[in-house]
Design a protein around this motif. Sequence first.
Motif, PDB file in Angstrom:
ATOM      1  N   PHE A 103      24.087 -17.306 -16.292  1.00 16.12           N
ATOM      2  CA  PHE A 103      23.045 -16.364 -16.710  1.00 16.12           C
ATOM      3  C   PHE A 103      22.807 -15.394 -15.558  1.00 16.12           C
ATOM      4  CE2 PHE A 103      18.663 -14.934 -17.306  1.00 16.12           C
ATOM      5  CZ  PHE A 103      18.608 -14.737 -18.679  1.00 16.12           C
ATOM      6  N   LYS A 104      22.854 -14.102 -15.896  1.00 18.18           N
ATOM      7  CA  LYS A 104      22.586 -13.081 -14.878  1.00 18.18           C
ATOM      8  C   LYS A 104      21.526 -12.126 -15.400  1.00 18.18           C
ATOM      9  CE  LYS A 104      25.021  -9.202 -13.904  1.00 18.18           C
ATOM     10  NZ  LYS A 104      26.155  -8.366 -13.483  1.00 18.18           N
ATOM     11  N   PHE A 105      20.635 -11.705 -14.522  1.00 13.19           N
ATOM     12  CA  PHE A 105      19.694 -10.667 -14.952  1.00 13.19           C
ATOM     13  C   PHE A 105      19.771  -9.481 -14.008  1.00 13.19           C
ATOM     14  CE2 PHE A 105      15.855 -10.700 -12.170  1.00 13.19           C
ATOM     15  CZ  PHE A 105      16.131 -11.805 -11.370  1.00 13.19           C
ATOM     16  N   HIS A 106      19.348  -8.328 -14.547  1.00 17.01           N
ATOM     17  CA  HIS A 106      19.227  -7.112 -13.748  1.00 17.01           C
ATOM     18  C   HIS A 106      17.761  -6.977 -13.362  1.00 17.01           C
ATOM     19  CE1 HIS A 106      23.116  -6.416 -15.706  1.00 17.01           C
ATOM     20  NE2 HIS A 106      23.372  -5.629 -14.686  1.00 17.01           N
ATOM     21  N   GLY A 107      17.526  -6.657 -12.103  1.00 16.61           N
ATOM     22  CA  GLY A 107      16.173  -6.701 -11.551  1.00 16.61           C
ATOM     23  C   GLY A 107      15.223  -5.677 -12.147  1.00 16.61           C
ATOM     24  N   LEU A 142      22.029 -12.758  -9.735  1.00 23.40           N
ATOM     25  CA  LEU A 142      21.114 -11.603  -9.764  1.00 23.40           C
ATOM     26  C   LEU A 142      21.946 -10.342  -9.509  1.00 23.40           C
ATOM     27  CD1 LEU A 142      18.421 -10.000  -9.590  1.00 23.40           C
ATOM     28  CD2 LEU A 142      18.321 -10.647  -7.177  1.00 23.40           C
ATOM     29  N   ASP A 143      21.722  -9.328 -10.354  1.00 25.26           N
ATOM     30  CA  ASP A 143      22.347  -8.019 -10.140  1.00 25.26           C
ATOM     31  C   ASP A 143      21.250  -7.036  -9.768  1.00 25.26           C
ATOM     32  OD1 ASP A 143      23.723  -5.650 -10.184  1.00 25.26           O
ATOM     33  OD2 ASP A 143      24.707  -6.013 -12.111  1.00 25.26           O
ATOM     34  N   ALA A 144      21.223  -6.641  -8.503  1.00 21.94           N
ATOM     35  CA  ALA A 144      20.175  -5.721  -8.041  1.00 21.94           C
ATOM     36  C   ALA A 144      20.552  -4.267  -8.346  1.00 21.94           C
ATOM     37  CB  ALA A 144      19.947  -5.921  -6.552  1.00 21.94           C
ATOM     38  N   SER A 145      21.758  -4.031  -8.837  1.00 24.81           N
ATOM     39  CA  SER A 145      22.175  -2.708  -9.311  1.00 24.81           C
ATOM     40  C   SER A 145      21.890  -1.583  -8.318  1.00 24.81           C
ATOM     41  CB  SER A 145      21.490  -2.374 -10.642  1.00 24.81           C
ATOM     42  OG  SER A 145      21.915  -3.260 -11.614  1.00 24.81           O
ATOM     43  N   SER A 146      22.082  -1.852  -7.066  1.00 31.12           N
ATOM     44  CA  SER A 146      21.903  -0.838  -6.011  1.00 31.12           C
ATOM     45  C   SER A 146      20.513  -0.204  -6.047  1.00 31.12           C
ATOM     46  CB  SER A 146      22.973   0.264  -6.137  1.00 31.12           C
ATOM     47  OG  SER A 146      24.263  -0.276  -5.996  1.00 31.12           O
ATOM     48  N   TYR A 171      25.181 -12.772  -5.489  1.00 32.01           N
ATOM     49  CA  TYR A 171      24.159 -11.743  -5.296  1.00 32.01           C
ATOM     50  C   TYR A 171      24.915 -10.423  -5.399  1.00 32.01           C
ATOM     51  CZ  TYR A 171      20.369  -9.426  -2.553  1.00 32.01           C
ATOM     52  OH  TYR A 171      19.338  -8.635  -2.111  1.00 32.01           O
ATOM     53  N   GLU A 172      24.494  -9.600  -6.364  1.00 28.41           N
ATOM     54  CA  GLU A 172      25.315  -8.425  -6.696  1.00 28.41           C
ATOM     55  C   GLU A 172      24.627  -7.122  -6.296  1.00 28.41           C
ATOM     56  OE1 GLU A 172      26.778  -8.950 -10.633  1.00 28.41           O
ATOM     57  OE2 GLU A 172      27.488  -6.900 -10.839  1.00 28.41           O
ATOM     58  N   ASP A 173      25.336  -6.265  -5.612  1.00 28.90           N
ATOM     59  CA  ASP A 173      24.952  -4.883  -5.334  1.00 28.90           C
ATOM     60  C   ASP A 173      23.498  -4.693  -4.883  1.00 28.90           C
ATOM     61  OD1 ASP A 173      27.422  -3.652  -5.855  1.00 28.90           O
ATOM     62  OD2 ASP A 173      27.081  -3.766  -8.012  1.00 28.90           O
ATOM     63  N   LEU A 179      31.003  -3.642  -4.791  1.00 22.43           N
ATOM     64  CA  LEU A 179      31.960  -2.550  -5.039  1.00 22.43           C
ATOM     65  C   LEU A 179      31.988  -2.037  -6.467  1.00 22.43           C
ATOM     66  CD1 LEU A 179      34.911  -3.666  -2.729  1.00 22.43           C
ATOM     67  CD2 LEU A 179      32.943  -2.234  -2.190  1.00 22.43           C
ATOM     68  N   GLU A 180      31.031  -2.476  -7.307  1.00 23.55           N
ATOM     69  CA  GLU A 180      30.977  -1.901  -8.659  1.00 23.55           C
ATOM     70  C   GLU A 180      30.741  -0.395  -8.616  1.00 23.55           C
ATOM     71  OE1 GLU A 180      28.273  -3.667 -11.519  1.00 23.55           O
ATOM     72  OE2 GLU A 180      27.896  -1.705 -12.392  1.00 23.55           O
ATOM     73  N   HIS A 181      29.951   0.050  -7.645  1.00 23.95           N
ATOM     74  CA  HIS A 181      29.551   1.458  -7.632  1.00 23.95           C
ATOM     75  C   HIS A 181      30.390   2.311  -6.682  1.00 23.95           C
ATOM     76  CE1 HIS A 181      25.710  -0.690  -8.928  1.00 23.95           C
ATOM     77  NE2 HIS A 181      26.244  -0.141  -9.990  1.00 23.95           N
ATOM     78  N   VAL A 182      31.525   1.777  -6.269  1.00 19.86           N
ATOM     79  CA  VAL A 182      32.412   2.500  -5.348  1.00 19.86           C
ATOM     80  C   VAL A 182      33.723   2.755  -6.080  1.00 19.86           C
ATOM     81  CG1 VAL A 182      33.572   2.377  -3.114  1.00 19.86           C
ATOM     82  CG2 VAL A 182      31.327   1.308  -3.403  1.00 19.86           C
ATOM     83  N   VAL A 186      34.520  -9.330  -5.578  1.00 18.83           N
ATOM     84  CA  VAL A 186      34.698  -7.918  -5.938  1.00 18.83           C
ATOM     85  C   VAL A 186      34.493  -7.716  -7.429  1.00 18.83           C
ATOM     86  CG1 VAL A 186      36.407  -6.056  -6.074  1.00 18.83           C
ATOM     87  CG2 VAL A 186      36.259  -7.464  -4.011  1.00 18.83           C
ATOM     88  N   ARG A 187      33.723  -6.695  -7.757  1.00 18.28           N
ATOM     89  CA  ARG A 187      33.546  -6.246  -9.127  1.00 18.28           C
ATOM     90  C   ARG A 187      34.665  -5.278  -9.461  1.00 18.28           C
ATOM     91  NH1 ARG A 187      31.365  -8.613 -12.770  1.00 18.28           N
ATOM     92  NH2 ARG A 187      29.143  -8.417 -12.987  1.00 18.28           N
ATOM     93  N   ALA A 188      35.291  -5.449 -10.608  1.00 19.04           N
ATOM     94  CA  ALA A 188      36.306  -4.478 -11.021  1.00 19.04           C
ATOM     95  C   ALA A 188      36.094  -4.158 -12.486  1.00 19.04           C
ATOM     96  CB  ALA A 188      37.707  -5.036 -10.812  1.00 19.04           C
ATOM     97  N   PHE A 197      33.627 -14.202 -18.300  1.00 15.09           N
ATOM     98  CA  PHE A 197      33.519 -12.917 -18.990  1.00 15.09           C
ATOM     99  C   PHE A 197      32.033 -12.562 -19.063  1.00 15.09           C
ATOM    100  CE2 PHE A 197      33.222 -10.009 -22.501  1.00 15.09           C
ATOM    101  CZ  PHE A 197      34.398  -9.271 -22.435  1.00 15.09           C
ATOM    102  N   GLU A 198      31.690 -11.338 -18.682  1.00 19.10           N
ATOM    103  CA  GLU A 198      30.279 -10.918 -18.701  1.00 19.10           C
ATOM    104  C   GLU A 198      29.901 -10.446 -20.108  1.00 19.10           C
ATOM    105  OE1 GLU A 198      29.210  -7.610 -16.149  1.00 19.10           O
ATOM    106  OE2 GLU A 198      27.075  -8.057 -16.393  1.00 19.10           O
ATOM    107  N   HIS A 199      29.046 -11.200 -20.792  1.00 18.12           N
ATOM    108  CA  HIS A 199      28.630 -10.829 -22.148  1.00 18.12           C
ATOM    109  C   HIS A 199      27.245 -10.192 -22.080  1.00 18.12           C
ATOM    110  CE1 HIS A 199      27.819 -11.925 -26.590  1.00 18.12           C
ATOM    111  NE2 HIS A 199      28.482 -10.800 -26.493  1.00 18.12           N
TER     112      HIS A 199
END
Length: 383
Positions: free
Chosen positions: A166-170, A198-202, A225-227, A253-256, A275-277, A324-326
Amino acid sequence: MRINEIEIHAFDYAAERTGTVGGNWVYDPDSTLEPPGFVLTIRTADGTEGHYRGFAFTPPMVAQIRMVAEEHVLGRDPLERRAIWQDCWRALRHTDHLGVGPIDIALWDLAGAHHDASVSTLLGGGRDVLPTYASTTFVDDNGGLDGPEAFADFAAECLDRGYDGFKFHGHPEVRPDVDIAICEALADRVGDRMALMLDASSLYQTYADALEVGRALDDLDFRWYEDPFHDGGVSERAVRKLVAELDTPMLGLEHVRTGPYGVANSLATEATDLVRASAHLDGGITGALKIAETVESFGLDVELLLGGPAHMHLMSALRNASFFEHGLLNLGSNWILNQGFEGEPESVDDDGRMAVPGGPGLGVDIDWAFVERRRTGHTRIEG
Ligand SMILES: O=C([O-])C(=O)C[C@H](O)[C@@H](O)C(=O)[O-]
């Protein structure tokens, strides 16, 4: 076989009960978003076709496809995917390369039609069902996923539906305190039975905030811990420092948009762990495969950004990708990922698994009635 036609059908989606805060998607019972989408078709003189259905970043993608279409795609043998990739990558060197992915994915679909094989088979893939994690929209203030209790309840529901993680965006208004409280509630409710992310989405504005949240994730045993960084993780010095401070693996690296070349630099300087691709954003299946193999050569993992059939086929061939991210899921929102396709290729079974479509190609059919109904534009480029 030569490519003699490129066609783009533009349309818009309908994301019900969804709104935005600062451009970030949140649950909103009173709003329907209508973001732009498109289908790119690449066709040969003998009528062999490949399709790509785009779900994000339509304007820059379509602009860049137009930039390379006549010079670098029309007239080429569509099976020379790697040479076309190299030419398009260079031709778009003054851009973020967003146009490469749609062309490359459509060419993989076309190759599957030509060889009567699925993209997974062409890639040598072995997995036909994929483990998944539920990934939510951002924290909202509209009575949906609006705080620790709501997130803990939703995660428990996702656990019952079979998801492994389970992942959430902040919080889109940048509230590290709220994000930490949600992490604590998730760890308390489902942390012993699901991987948590957790995805902090920059979004975080300061290094100190990124560090404080990271320390909380260490205590709560999060999987990644993401971005965290506002610059998207470009400042390698900052990421290196944070990686050294924390136990929780950093997914970056999702945003690069520097493709496999930038990924190699960040791995070599230890400026990320994982790494996010994205095949959509990073140069198609060819580009994302280059990234995945670069990451594999460092002994680390790649995680694919959200979905679409291209990612199902690609992941079926990867060892070093865990789920897989659903998403982005929410309470009652119909996110757009199945729109534009016949059926619902992106759905999980009762065990939380997602089936990789059979072939040929991507193994999905475009829902032309939907595209027609919501059409906003049409372009044909012939050569
Ligand atoms: O990993 C994800 O789920 C995403 O990255 C979804 C979005 O792209 C979000 O994180 C963002 O806007 O950066």
